[in-house]
Motif scaffolding. Structure first.
Motif, PDB file in Angstrom:
ATOM      1  N   PRO A 146      -2.311  58.091  -4.505  1.00 30.09           N
ATOM      2  CA  PRO A 146      -3.401  59.063  -5.150  1.00 30.09           C
ATOM      3  C   PRO A 146      -2.502  59.953  -6.056  1.00 30.09           C
ATOM      4  O   PRO A 146      -1.403  60.256  -5.890  1.00 30.09           O
ATOM      5  CB  PRO A 146      -3.907  59.630  -3.986  1.00 30.09           C
ATOM      6  N   ALA A 147      -3.291  59.799  -7.117  1.00 33.85           N
ATOM      7  CA  ALA A 147      -2.790  60.540  -8.409  1.00 33.85           C
ATOM      8  C   ALA A 147      -2.748  62.207  -8.080  1.00 33.85           C
ATOM      9  O   ALA A 147      -3.726  62.572  -7.657  1.00 33.85           O
ATOM     10  CB  ALA A 147      -3.678  60.330  -9.548  1.00 33.85           C
ATOM     11  N   GLN A 148      -1.634  62.812  -8.123  1.00 35.55           N
ATOM     12  CA  GLN A 148      -1.562  63.975  -7.742  1.00 35.55           C
ATOM     13  C   GLN A 148      -2.099  64.913  -8.813  1.00 35.55           C
ATOM     14  O   GLN A 148      -1.613  64.700 -10.031  1.00 35.55           O
ATOM     15  CB  GLN A 148      -0.038  64.534  -7.728  1.00 35.55           C
TER      16      GLN A 148
END
Length: 210
Positions: A146-148
């Motif tokens: 998941p994109a932080q």
């Protein structure tokens, strides 16, 4: 007793008879010896001819049965396997060569092979095909992490040592509603994430201006 003498004709007859008797005797002697000489000559010639001719040997012809074997190659085939990942494979059944048996009638003459006739050709052991399983299952795509969310940068006017509320950058900051005299104030609660330069967390639990 008187002696009778032969006349001229009588002596002539005696002379002819004696001559004839001599001729007959000589001829008989010659005839008696000549056949013996001819017989010996023929016998000697016949013996020489028989002894000089070599005997012709009779060839020895034999017939036998000869059996030979040879390998029968196995076939290779593949099958798709949905339970195996694509790009992978494995041998499920190993191939085994078969056996072919041939029988010949062989003729030899004086020990030398002169003819060979095939009388039987049979596969006495069938080959076993080699089977290879080839995978077709597609591996699931790897889940991307998941994109932080980028860390929220504190406004230039807020001190980065605190979060939860904007602590202004000033010569001194006190909690709003407290006893401090400013000149700047912050309404809490405020979490100390760095150095508590303004001494807002009096009890040291990491939360200021509670």
């Amino acid at each position: 007793m008187g002696i009778r003498t032969l006349g001229r004709k009588g002596w002539a007859a005696v002379g002819v008879g004696a001559a004839l008797a001599i001729v007959i005797g000589v001829s008989a002697a010659a005839a008696g010896s000549r056949p013996a000489e001819e017989h010996r000559t023929v016998a000697t010639a016949g013996f020489s001819e028989e002894s000089s001719a070599p005997a012709t040997p009779t060839p020895v012809v034999e017939t036998s049965t000869v059996t030979e074997t040879e390998a029968v190659p196995f076939a290779a085939k593949t099958v798709e396997d949905a339970n195996r990942d694509a790009g992978t494979s494995a041998v499920m059944t190993a191939g085994v060569a078969g056996v072919r048996t041939k029988t010949y009638r062989v003729t030899t003459t004086d020990g030398v092979e002169t003819s060979r006739e095939l009388i039987s050709d049979t596969v006495t052991k069938a080959p076993v095909d080699q089977v290879t399983s080839v995978g077709t299952r597609q591996a699931p795509a790897a889940a991307e992490p998941p994109a932080q969310a980028p860390a929220a940068e504190a406004p230039a006017s807020c001190d980065p040592n605190y979060t939860g509320a904007c602590v202004p950058i000033a010569s001194d900051v006190d909690c709003a509603g407290g006893s401090g005299n400013g000149p700047a104030y912050v309404a809490g609660p405020v979490r100390v994430v760095g150095q508590d330069i303004y001494d807002l967390d009096r009890d040291g639990d990491g939360v200021a201006c509670e």
